[in-house]
Design a protein around this motif. Structure first.
Motif, short mmCIF file in Angstrom:
data_model
loop_
_atom_site.label_atom_id
_atom_site.label_comp_id
_atom_site.label_asym_id
_atom_site.label_seq_id
_atom_site.Cartn_x
_atom_site.Cartn_y
_atom_site.Cartn_z
N ALA A 176 45.05 23.48 23.08
CA ALA A 176 44.80 22.75 21.82
C ALA A 176 43.76 21.67 22.06
O ALA A 176 43.82 20.94 23.04
N ASP A 177 42.80 21.57 21.14
CA ASP A 177 41.75 20.56 21.26
C ASP A 177 42.21 19.20 20.76
O ASP A 177 41.69 18.17 21.14
N ARG A 178 43.17 19.21 19.88
CA ARG A 178 43.69 17.97 19.33
C ARG A 178 45.12 18.25 18.85
O ARG A 178 45.42 19.35 18.39
N VAL A 179 45.98 17.27 19.01
CA VAL A 179 47.38 17.42 18.58
C VAL A 179 47.70 16.33 17.56
O VAL A 179 47.33 15.17 17.75
N VAL A 180 48.35 16.69 16.47
CA VAL A 180 48.71 15.71 15.44
C VAL A 180 50.22 15.67 15.24
O VAL A 180 50.92 16.64 15.54
N PHE A 181 50.69 14.49 14.75
CA PHE A 181 52.12 14.25 14.54
C PHE A 181 52.30 13.79 13.09
O PHE A 181 52.36 12.60 12.81
N PRO A 182 52.41 14.71 12.14
CA PRO A 182 52.39 14.31 10.72
C PRO A 182 53.47 13.31 10.34
O PRO A 182 53.18 12.33 9.66
N GLU A 183 54.70 13.52 10.78
CA GLU A 183 55.78 12.61 10.35
C GLU A 183 55.61 11.24 11.00
O GLU A 183 55.72 10.21 10.33
N ALA A 184 55.34 11.21 12.30
CA ALA A 184 55.21 9.93 13.00
C ALA A 184 54.00 9.14 12.48
O ALA A 184 54.07 7.92 12.29
N GLU A 185 52.89 9.83 12.21
CA GLU A 185 51.70 9.13 11.70
C GLU A 185 52.00 8.50 10.35
O GLU A 185 51.55 7.38 10.08
N SER A 186 52.76 9.18 9.51
CA SER A 186 53.14 8.57 8.22
C SER A 186 54.07 7.38 8.42
O SER A 186 54.04 6.43 7.66
N GLY A 187 54.89 7.44 9.47
CA GLY A 187 55.77 6.31 9.76
C GLY A 187 54.96 5.07 10.13
O GLY A 187 55.25 3.96 9.66
N VAL A 188 53.94 5.25 10.96
CA VAL A 188 53.08 4.12 11.34
C VAL A 188 52.38 3.56 10.11
O VAL A 188 52.32 2.35 9.89
N ARG A 189 51.84 4.44 9.27
CA ARG A 189 51.11 3.98 8.08
C ARG A 189 52.00 3.25 7.09
O ARG A 189 51.60 2.24 6.51
N LEU A 190 53.22 3.74 6.89
CA LEU A 190 54.11 3.06 5.95
C LEU A 190 54.46 1.68 6.50
O LEU A 190 54.50 0.70 5.75
N ALA A 191 54.69 1.59 7.82
CA ALA A 191 54.99 0.28 8.40
C ALA A 191 53.83 -0.69 8.12
O ALA A 191 54.05 -1.83 7.71
N GLN A 192 52.60 -0.25 8.35
CA GLN A 192 51.43 -1.12 8.10
C GLN A 192 51.39 -1.55 6.64
O GLN A 192 51.14 -2.71 6.33
N SER A 193 51.64 -0.58 5.73
CA SER A 193 51.52 -0.93 4.31
C SER A 193 52.68 -1.83 3.87
O SER A 193 52.53 -2.66 2.98
N LEU A 194 53.83 -1.74 4.52
CA LEU A 194 54.96 -2.62 4.16
C LEU A 194 54.73 -4.04 4.68
O LEU A 194 55.17 -5.01 4.07
N LEU A 195 54.06 -4.16 5.83
CA LEU A 195 53.91 -5.49 6.43
C LEU A 195 52.75 -6.28 5.84
O LEU A 195 52.77 -7.51 5.86
N VAL A 196 51.74 -5.59 5.34
CA VAL A 196 50.64 -6.34 4.70
C VAL A 196 50.38 -5.74 3.33
O VAL A 196 49.34 -5.15 3.09
N PRO A 197 51.32 -5.89 2.40
CA PRO A 197 51.25 -5.17 1.14
C PRO A 197 50.05 -5.50 0.27
O PRO A 197 49.59 -4.66 -0.49
N ASP A 198 49.52 -6.72 0.39
CA ASP A 198 48.39 -7.04 -0.47
C ASP A 198 47.06 -6.59 0.11
O ASP A 198 46.05 -6.66 -0.57
#
Ligand SMILES: Nc1ncnc2c1ncn2[C@@H]1O[C@H](COP(=O)(O)OP(=O)(O)OP(=O)(O)O)[C@@H](O)[C@H]1O
Ligand SMILES: Nc1ncnc2c1ncn2[C@@H]1O[C@H](COP(=O)(O)OP(=O)(O)OP(=O)(O)O)[C@@H](O)[C@H]1O
Lengths: 227, 227
Positions: free
Chosen positions: A113-135
């Motif tokens: 594989a040239d690249r590996v992705v983690f769809p669920e975990a990546e969304s977890g990181v993004r939601l955390a970012q959006s919850l911590l700096v909502p504005d």
């Protein structure tokens, strides 16, 4: 001109195939389940039912004639691994595979594989970012702590001019641009219109609907936004 | 000071709980499976084993004493719905629930979810974006077609100065900043160091390792990047 193959049309794969096709890319969508194939047949270039662990089937349907293949099979890891290995063997230049764990990532990289992705975990990181700096809607990091950020204009700024607010003096922040959304009355009914002022001057009065694009230290931007 | 509860520690929920806690937030992580609880016990404020469909258990463990709760249960939609409803009834100000389809979203909103997320589909959209504009790492839209973008510096720019390249004349693009990563030899071995030049002058020579932060029309930026 890049052609894509998406193998596995679960929630991740289906949305991936549709988003690529929506933006004009050539997409072959593959699944062994006819229902999943049918669900996308009108949204992609080709939708094909086949078992991706079958090398002859992949070749017969031209799945090897793409520049990028994404193996979006989730539950069935063995199928994912075998499909990834076959696509590399068939000469696909770039194969991106989905994983659910670090061990799965290592296995996929070992078999090519040239690249590996983690769809669920990546969304977890993004939601955390959006919850911590909502504005803060979006940001681009500059140096260690300086960023370019897009944020909703704080309530206490509404109706005041940039000069009067002394933003640069008080926060060390520069406003690169201000986006304003306004409702326009048209013969057919109201529509929304977005206008942007780049490098607004000190007389610019900040409005309730404005979004600010700023440059400055992350902590100062949060102080500006959080009030 | 926001406190978070994450219910359901699958791949999405676990990463969400860990990412929140990593950035200093107070996080209660909940799962009915002791293995999932153990997997995060050292990374979050409290890790609790309980069945979130049990209102008494939620109250007994103080799960209702948070500002934001995220129901990250995937497969078991009935548990997800019931948990969401119970948390609202217990007075949690903001409940975010995970869904796998439009119908699920409607149901969750009907029973009180304040926001609904789609982890797999959202990752599909993001991967499509990253596949279609690979050299553009991040961007902030300005007006309809102007953006602030971060991109790798094109090969044909390496070793040339900004003035000599006439970037503004030829592409209508302004360079807001240049990030440069360089390897520094230290007594303990080499380390990487990132430096940023904001508003670089015409004499700045673009390097192979540089990342450019620019403002301009999306199509011109793609032309600049794609060469
Ligand atoms: N060998 C195979 N050939 C073709 N399609 C396959 C193969 N194995 C699995 N699939 C398909 O992959 C799709 C997604 O895979 P799966 O159901 O295993 O993952 P998932 O984790 O539930 O997906 P998601 O999380 O994206 O919804 C399914 O529609 C399934 O039919
Ligand atoms: N009623 C419940 N109370 C507490 N935890 C629950 C409950 N129902 C399910 N869970 C937990 O939620 C977690 C994730 O849910 P599930 O396995 O249903 O989703 P998933 O779609 O596989 O997750 P992911 O895609 O995030 O990996 C599991 O660890 C499970 O134990």
């Amino acid at each position: 001109q890049q052609r894509f193959a998406v193998i596995g049309l679960g929630r991740f794969g289906r949305q991936l195939a549709i988003s690529l096709a929506e933006r004009g890319a050539e997409v072959i969508a593959v699944d062994m389940d006819m229902h999943q194939v049918d669900a996308v047949v009108n949204e992609v270039t080709h939708a094909v039912q086949l078992d991706s662990a079958d090398e002859d089937a992949l070749r017969a349907q031209g799945i090897d004639n793409v520049e990028v293949a994404i193996v979006a099979i989730g539950e069935n890891f063995e199928s994912n691994v075998l499909t990834t290995a076959l696509l590399k063997r068939l000469g696909v230049r770039r194969v991106i595979a989905r994983a659910s764990s670090e061990i799965q990532r290592q296995i996929l990289e070992l078999i090519g594989a040239d690249r590996v992705v983690f769809p669920e975990a990546e969304s977890g990181v993004r939601l955390a970012q959006s919850l911590l700096v909502p504005d803060i809607w979006r940001y681009i990091p500059l140096s260690g702590d300086r960023v370019v950020a897009e944020l909703t204009s704080p309530k206490r700024f509404w109706g005041k001019s940039i000069g009067a607010l002394k933003i640069r003096n008080r926060y060390g922040i520069s406003i690169i641009a201000v986006k304003r959304v306004r409702t326009v009355e048209e013969p057919n009914g109201p529509t929304t219109e977005e206008t942007v002022d780049e490098m607004p001057g000190p007389d610019y009065v900040i409005g309730e609907q404005d979004t600010l694009i700023v440059v400055g230290k992350g902590e100062n931007i949060e102080r500006l936004s959080g009030g």
